[in-house]
Design a protein around this motif. Structure first.
Motif, PDB file in Angstrom:
ATOM      1  N   ILE A 440     -37.035  14.641 -41.907  1.00  0.00           N
ATOM      2  CA  ILE A 440     -36.108  14.894 -40.922  1.00  0.00           C
ATOM      3  C   ILE A 440     -36.516  15.768 -39.506  1.00  0.00           C
ATOM      4  O   ILE A 440     -36.979  16.612 -39.782  1.00  0.00           O
ATOM      5  CB  ILE A 440     -34.831  16.032 -41.815  1.00  0.00           C
ATOM      6  N   CYS A 441     -36.148  15.101 -38.711  1.00  0.00           N
ATOM      7  CA  CYS A 441     -36.683  15.470 -37.278  1.00  0.00           C
ATOM      8  C   CYS A 441     -35.355  16.222 -36.675  1.00  0.00           C
ATOM      9  O   CYS A 441     -34.122  15.472 -36.544  1.00  0.00           O
ATOM     10  CB  CYS A 441     -37.248  14.595 -36.322  1.00  0.00           C
ATOM     11  N   ASP A 442     -35.349  17.496 -36.252  1.00  0.00           N
ATOM     12  CA  ASP A 442     -34.417  18.067 -35.552  1.00  0.00           C
ATOM     13  C   ASP A 442     -34.882  18.815 -34.330  1.00  0.00           C
ATOM     14  O   ASP A 442     -35.019  19.876 -34.084  1.00  0.00           O
ATOM     15  CB  ASP A 442     -33.855  19.539 -36.349  1.00  0.00           C
ATOM     16  N   PRO A 443     -34.799  17.769 -33.397  1.00  0.00           N
ATOM     17  CA  PRO A 443     -34.882  18.459 -31.892  1.00  0.00           C
ATOM     18  C   PRO A 443     -34.224  19.439 -31.251  1.00  0.00           C
ATOM     19  O   PRO A 443     -34.530  20.388 -30.465  1.00  0.00           O
ATOM     20  CB  PRO A 443     -34.989  16.866 -30.873  1.00  0.00           C
ATOM     21  N   ARG A 447     -36.468  25.839 -29.477  1.00  0.00           N
ATOM     22  CA  ARG A 447     -35.814  26.762 -28.675  1.00  0.00           C
ATOM     23  C   ARG A 447     -36.882  27.863 -28.309  1.00  0.00           C
ATOM     24  O   ARG A 447     -37.940  27.950 -28.611  1.00  0.00           O
ATOM     25  CB  ARG A 447     -34.808  27.735 -29.363  1.00  0.00           C
ATOM     26  N   TYR A 448     -36.534  28.792 -27.257  1.00  0.00           N
ATOM     27  CA  TYR A 448     -37.426  29.787 -26.610  1.00  0.00           C
ATOM     28  C   TYR A 448     -37.146  31.170 -27.282  1.00  0.00           C
ATOM     29  O   TYR A 448     -35.826  31.507 -26.816  1.00  0.00           O
ATOM     30  CB  TYR A 448     -37.551  29.482 -25.445  1.00  0.00           C
ATOM     31  N   SER A 449     -37.951  32.032 -27.535  1.00  0.00           N
ATOM     32  CA  SER A 449     -37.437  33.254 -27.872  1.00  0.00           C
ATOM     33  C   SER A 449     -38.415  34.222 -26.873  1.00  0.00           C
ATOM     34  O   SER A 449     -39.636  34.285 -26.871  1.00  0.00           O
ATOM     35  CB  SER A 449     -37.889  33.646 -29.330  1.00  0.00           C
ATOM     36  N   CYS A 450     -37.546  34.789 -25.966  1.00  0.00           N
ATOM     37  CA  CYS A 450     -38.448  35.630 -24.761  1.00  0.00           C
ATOM     38  C   CYS A 450     -37.665  36.880 -24.897  1.00  0.00           C
ATOM     39  O   CYS A 450     -36.434  37.043 -24.614  1.00  0.00           O
ATOM     40  CB  CYS A 450     -38.107  34.835 -23.713  1.00  0.00           C
ATOM     41  N   THR A 451     -38.349  38.324 -25.180  1.00  0.00           N
ATOM     42  CA  THR A 451     -37.670  39.412 -25.247  1.00  0.00           C
ATOM     43  C   THR A 451     -36.323  39.759 -25.974  1.00  0.00           C
ATOM     44  O   THR A 451     -35.568  40.238 -25.444  1.00  0.00           O
ATOM     45  CB  THR A 451     -37.385  39.897 -23.770  1.00  0.00           C
ATOM     46  N   GLY A 452     -36.314  39.024 -27.133  1.00  0.00           N
ATOM     47  CA  GLY A 452     -35.069  38.992 -27.891  1.00  0.00           C
ATOM     48  C   GLY A 452     -33.946  38.090 -27.581  1.00  0.00           C
ATOM     49  O   GLY A 452     -33.241  38.037 -28.270  1.00  0.00           O
ATOM     50  N   ASN A 453     -34.172  37.368 -26.508  1.00  0.00           N
ATOM     51  CA  ASN A 453     -33.120  36.501 -26.242  1.00  0.00           C
ATOM     52  C   ASN A 453     -33.695  34.924 -26.520  1.00  0.00           C
ATOM     53  O   ASN A 453     -34.798  34.813 -26.565  1.00  0.00           O
ATOM     54  CB  ASN A 453     -32.989  36.353 -24.780  1.00  0.00           C
ATOM     55  N   VAL A 454     -32.605  34.055 -26.940  1.00  0.00           N
ATOM     56  CA  VAL A 454     -33.051  32.726 -27.359  1.00  0.00           C
ATOM     57  C   VAL A 454     -32.659  31.800 -26.439  1.00  0.00           C
ATOM     58  O   VAL A 454     -31.315  31.789 -25.817  1.00  0.00           O
ATOM     59  CB  VAL A 454     -32.213  32.211 -28.624  1.00  0.00           C
ATOM     60  N   PHE A 455     -33.474  30.895 -25.738  1.00  0.00           N
ATOM     61  CA  PHE A 455     -33.082  29.858 -24.817  1.00  0.00           C
ATOM     62  C   PHE A 455     -33.139  28.342 -25.579  1.00  0.00           C
ATOM     63  O   PHE A 455     -34.446  28.117 -25.893  1.00  0.00           O
ATOM     64  CB  PHE A 455     -33.929  30.121 -23.512  1.00  0.00           C
ATOM     65  N   TRP A 456     -32.178  27.723 -25.689  1.00  0.00           N
ATOM     66  CA  TRP A 456     -32.351  26.320 -26.115  1.00  0.00           C
ATOM     67  C   TRP A 456     -32.716  25.313 -24.979  1.00  0.00           C
ATOM     68  O   TRP A 456     -32.359  25.655 -23.563  1.00  0.00           O
ATOM     69  CB  TRP A 456     -30.889  25.822 -26.628  1.00  0.00           C
ATOM     70  N   LEU A 457     -33.425  24.475 -25.401  1.00  0.00           N
ATOM     71  CA  LEU A 457     -33.953  23.328 -24.466  1.00  0.00           C
ATOM     72  C   LEU A 457     -32.525  22.750 -23.898  1.00  0.00           C
ATOM     73  O   LEU A 457     -31.707  22.553 -24.392  1.00  0.00           O
ATOM     74  CB  LEU A 457     -34.790  22.104 -25.308  1.00  0.00           C
ATOM     75  N   ASP A 458     -32.626  22.169 -22.752  1.00  0.00           N
ATOM     76  CA  ASP A 458     -31.730  21.380 -21.962  1.00  0.00           C
ATOM     77  C   ASP A 458     -31.626  20.012 -22.896  1.00  0.00           C
ATOM     78  O   ASP A 458     -32.695  19.260 -22.696  1.00  0.00           O
ATOM     79  CB  ASP A 458     -31.998  21.266 -20.583  1.00  0.00           C
ATOM     80  N   PRO A 459     -30.308  20.038 -23.398  1.00  0.00           N
ATOM     81  CA  PRO A 459     -30.301  18.479 -24.033  1.00  0.00           C
ATOM     82  C   PRO A 459     -30.423  17.425 -23.394  1.00  0.00           C
ATOM     83  O   PRO A 459     -30.835  16.217 -23.814  1.00  0.00           O
ATOM     84  CB  PRO A 459     -28.901  18.654 -24.919  1.00  0.00           C
ATOM     85  N   SER A 460     -30.362  17.498 -22.091  1.00  0.00           N
ATOM     86  CA  SER A 460     -30.296  16.318 -21.123  1.00  0.00           C
ATOM     87  C   SER A 460     -31.552  15.938 -20.970  1.00  0.00           C
ATOM     88  O   SER A 460     -32.017  14.789 -20.416  1.00  0.00           O
ATOM     89  CB  SER A 460     -29.466  16.563 -19.996  1.00  0.00           C
ATOM     90  N   THR A 461     -32.824  16.867 -21.075  1.00  0.00           N
ATOM     91  CA  THR A 461     -34.066  16.592 -20.681  1.00  0.00           C
ATOM     92  C   THR A 461     -34.947  16.276 -22.141  1.00  0.00           C
ATOM     93  O   THR A 461     -35.226  15.282 -22.639  1.00  0.00           O
ATOM     94  CB  THR A 461     -34.851  17.607 -19.836  1.00  0.00           C
ATOM     95  N   GLN A 462     -35.465  17.588 -22.621  1.00  0.00           N
ATOM     96  CA  GLN A 462     -36.481  17.518 -23.748  1.00  0.00           C
ATOM     97  C   GLN A 462     -35.850  17.142 -24.886  1.00  0.00           C
ATOM     98  O   GLN A 462     -36.544  16.446 -25.746  1.00  0.00           O
ATOM     99  CB  GLN A 462     -36.759  18.971 -23.728  1.00  0.00           C
ATOM    100  N   HIS A 463     -34.510  17.431 -25.038  1.00  0.00           N
ATOM    101  CA  HIS A 463     -33.873  16.893 -26.268  1.00  0.00           C
ATOM    102  C   HIS A 463     -33.719  15.565 -26.335  1.00  0.00           C
ATOM    103  O   HIS A 463     -34.183  14.646 -27.498  1.00  0.00           O
ATOM    104  CB  HIS A 463     -32.499  17.650 -26.319  1.00  0.00           C
ATOM    105  N   LYS A 464     -33.582  15.002 -25.201  1.00  0.00           N
ATOM    106  CA  LYS A 464     -33.560  13.400 -25.434  1.00  0.00           C
ATOM    107  C   LYS A 464     -34.911  12.531 -25.763  1.00  0.00           C
ATOM    108  O   LYS A 464     -34.821  11.753 -26.389  1.00  0.00           O
ATOM    109  CB  LYS A 464     -32.649  12.926 -24.309  1.00  0.00           C
ATOM    110  N   ALA A 465     -35.844  13.316 -24.966  1.00  0.00           N
ATOM    111  CA  ALA A 465     -37.277  12.861 -25.124  1.00  0.00           C
ATOM    112  C   ALA A 465     -37.659  13.084 -26.694  1.00  0.00           C
ATOM    113  O   ALA A 465     -38.115  12.146 -27.067  1.00  0.00           O
ATOM    114  CB  ALA A 465     -38.026  13.593 -23.881  1.00  0.00           C
ATOM    115  N   ALA A 466     -37.237  14.081 -27.043  1.00  0.00           N
ATOM    116  CA  ALA A 466     -37.924  14.490 -28.453  1.00  0.00           C
ATOM    117  C   ALA A 466     -37.203  13.373 -29.574  1.00  0.00           C
ATOM    118  O   ALA A 466     -37.859  12.915 -30.412  1.00  0.00           O
ATOM    119  CB  ALA A 466     -37.534  15.667 -28.993  1.00  0.00           C
ATOM    120  N   LYS A 467     -35.893  12.955 -29.104  1.00  0.00           N
ATOM    121  CA  LYS A 467     -35.336  11.943 -30.078  1.00  0.00           C
ATOM    122  C   LYS A 467     -36.000  10.628 -29.869  1.00  0.00           C
ATOM    123  O   LYS A 467     -35.905   9.828 -30.942  1.00  0.00           O
ATOM    124  CB  LYS A 467     -33.719  11.814 -29.521  1.00  0.00           C
TER     125      LYS A 467
END
Length: 486
Positions: A440-443, A447-467
């Motif tokens: 099961i691949c779940d792109p 996500r990125y965890s920085c100083t307690g905050n979570v930043f999800w990848l831009d689905p239009s770039t890295q997400h599509k490439a990972a898929k």
């Protein structure tokens, strides 16, 4: 014929539910959510107050009151007052002798302590079985913010119905509640039916859990006050501990845990596997579910590497293993090799990778280079690399019995980016897991965890490439293994 049709029509519109005996109506009401049960009061005079006598599930879920404006509820005083008024209305008209569940959820501030104390006394006097105080310490509703949380102690038990009612507790969930070690020990001793205990954001420096009834225990610490933890619970089945401190955590003493089969350790104190192994070694052979979280302290991931000669506890009965790694890049997932070898009966493995830096910095890193999965020479070169996962595994030990994962059926990669490390891990497991059925691949989990905050990848770039890379991987491992992309 006209008369017969009128008669049948009249019979068809008859209120047959109201003709049911009281005990059946009571059972029906008990199955309804509180909001729906209250709406039955408009049906007839008989139904008007029936729900107040037989409603046993008092779950004041703000999401049901504010399904589309939950954030507004959290940040506006006026909305919180509506929430309090809703609870007070139900508490004041409830006529039943007992309740199964009482749950509240809101941002706690000190001026509402009296109000909350009234609700807790009500629940205990009704011999509540499940009490949930889901509070948070974020001061969004006023300046009278208390750092220690809602005070819950022996004063509450001076009310006689509360003292007798507390013995009926089967499940207790306390978040951001100020309780003492002595009071928790009192609860564990007198609540003879207590099977579930959840403690979060509790300001304790020492905690001793000694009980013969408890089956599920969760302790979540964020301030890192806990210095000593002792657990002696002969019927405990599940234990979860989280600590955000960046050290080895509290001194933990485990006694008499013969039935413990599932455990989870996570938080900042899990920067190195060694403290975790020391805590798990006493019951590693009886576990069947294991969840661990590791945090890399630098980009070289040395704290996640396990030097030669260091013995990893074996987990001969673990069938489900979840591992979360908070790191600087994908190369840290190569450390999973020796962990998997320690679980010979593993059936399901879930690996989640969270990053500590922003996307642009990671994309420039060597370990995030994209693999051309359509280039056979590149895949062969990757596998033959002296630092490659597959090559390293083969060189280290060619004993198939030691290297294989004969029971592994499902591999889940949360945070799959299609990097060389992702692919090496997947291909190595395919090689050694003779029973592997699904990857099961779940792109979307990248996500990125920085100083307690979570930043999800831009689905239009890295997400599509990972898929796209996951679909290429599916072609490589087919038809032996099915790749599911979520």
């Amino acid at each position: 014929m006209c008369n017969s049709m009128d008669i049948s029509s009249s019979q068809g519109s008859k209120d047959r539910i109201s003709e049911l005996p009281d005990y059946l109506l009571h059972e029906c009401l008990a199955l309804l959510e509180m909001k729906n049960a209250a709406q039955t009061s408009i049906l007839s005079r008989r139904w008007r107050y029936m729900w107040t006598h037989h409603l046993t599930n008092l779950d004041f879920d703000p999401n049901s009151m504010y399904p589309e404006e939950y954030a507004t509820f959290l940040t506006h005083v006026a909305e919180s007052r509506k929430y309090f008024a809703w609870i007070n209305q139900v508490v004041n008209i409830h006529q039943g002798p007992c309740i199964d569940k009482f749950r509240v959820e809101f941002h706690y501030y000190s001026s509402c302590a009296t109000q909350l104390g009234k609700w807790v006394k009500f629940a205990l006097s009704k011999r509540v079985k499940e009490l949930v105080l889901d509070l948070t310490g974020i001061s969004l509703l006023g300046d009278d913010y208390s750092e220690k949380g809602f005070p819950l102690g022996f004063d509450m038990l001076r009310h006689p119905p509360c003292y007798t009612g507390i013995t009926a507790l089967q499940s207790l969930h306390l978040q951001y509640v100020n309780v003492s070690q002595e009071f928790i020990e009192f609860l564990l001793f007198h609540c003879r039916h207590l099977e579930r205990l959840f403690l979060s954001l509790i300001p304790l420096s020492r905690l001793t859990v000694r009980t013969s009834k408890l089956k599920y225990l969760t302790i979540l610490m964020s301030t890192g006050n806990l210095e000593y933890l002792e657990i002696d619970a002969e019927n405990l089945l599940y234990f979860q501990y989280r600590d955000e401190r960046h050290n080895e955590g509290p001194c933990m003493v485990f006694k008499n845990l013969p039935k413990l089969v599932e455990t989870s350790f996570c938080g900042g104190f899990c920067r190195s596997p060694f403290p975790i192994f020391n805590k798990l070694v006493l019951f590693s052979k009886q576990l069947n579910k294991l969840s661990l979280e590791f945090e890399a302290i630098s980009s070289n991931h040395m704290n996640l590497a396990i030097p030669e000669g260091v013995v990893i506890p074996t987990f001969p009965n673990v069938k489900h293993f979840t591992c979360t790694i908070i790191c600087w890049g994908h190369s840290c997932i190569l450390s999973m090799k020796r962990f998997l070898k320690a679980c010979p009966m593993l059936e399901e493995f879930k690996l989640q990778v969270d990053f500590m830096t922003i996307a642009e910095k990671l994309i420039e890193a060597r370990e995030l280079q994209e693999v051309d999965l359509e280039n056979e020479n590149e895949i062969e070169e990757m596998n033959n690399s002296e630092t490659g996962f597959v090559r390293e595994a083969v060189v280290e030990n060619r004993n198939e019995e030691e290297q294989s994962y004969p029971k592994l059926r499902i591999l889940e990669l949360v945070g799959f980016a299609g990097t060389s490390c992702d692919v090496q891990l997947a291909l190595a497991i395919v090689s050694y897991a003779s029973s592997l059925e699904t990857i099961i691949c779940d792109p979307a989990g990248v996500r990125y965890s920085c100083t307690g905050n979570v930043f999800w990848l831009d689905p239009s770039t890295q997400h599509k490439a990972a898929k796209r890379r996951a679909r290429k991987l599916a072609k490589i491992v087919a038809p032996k293994v099915t790749v599911m992309i979520v």
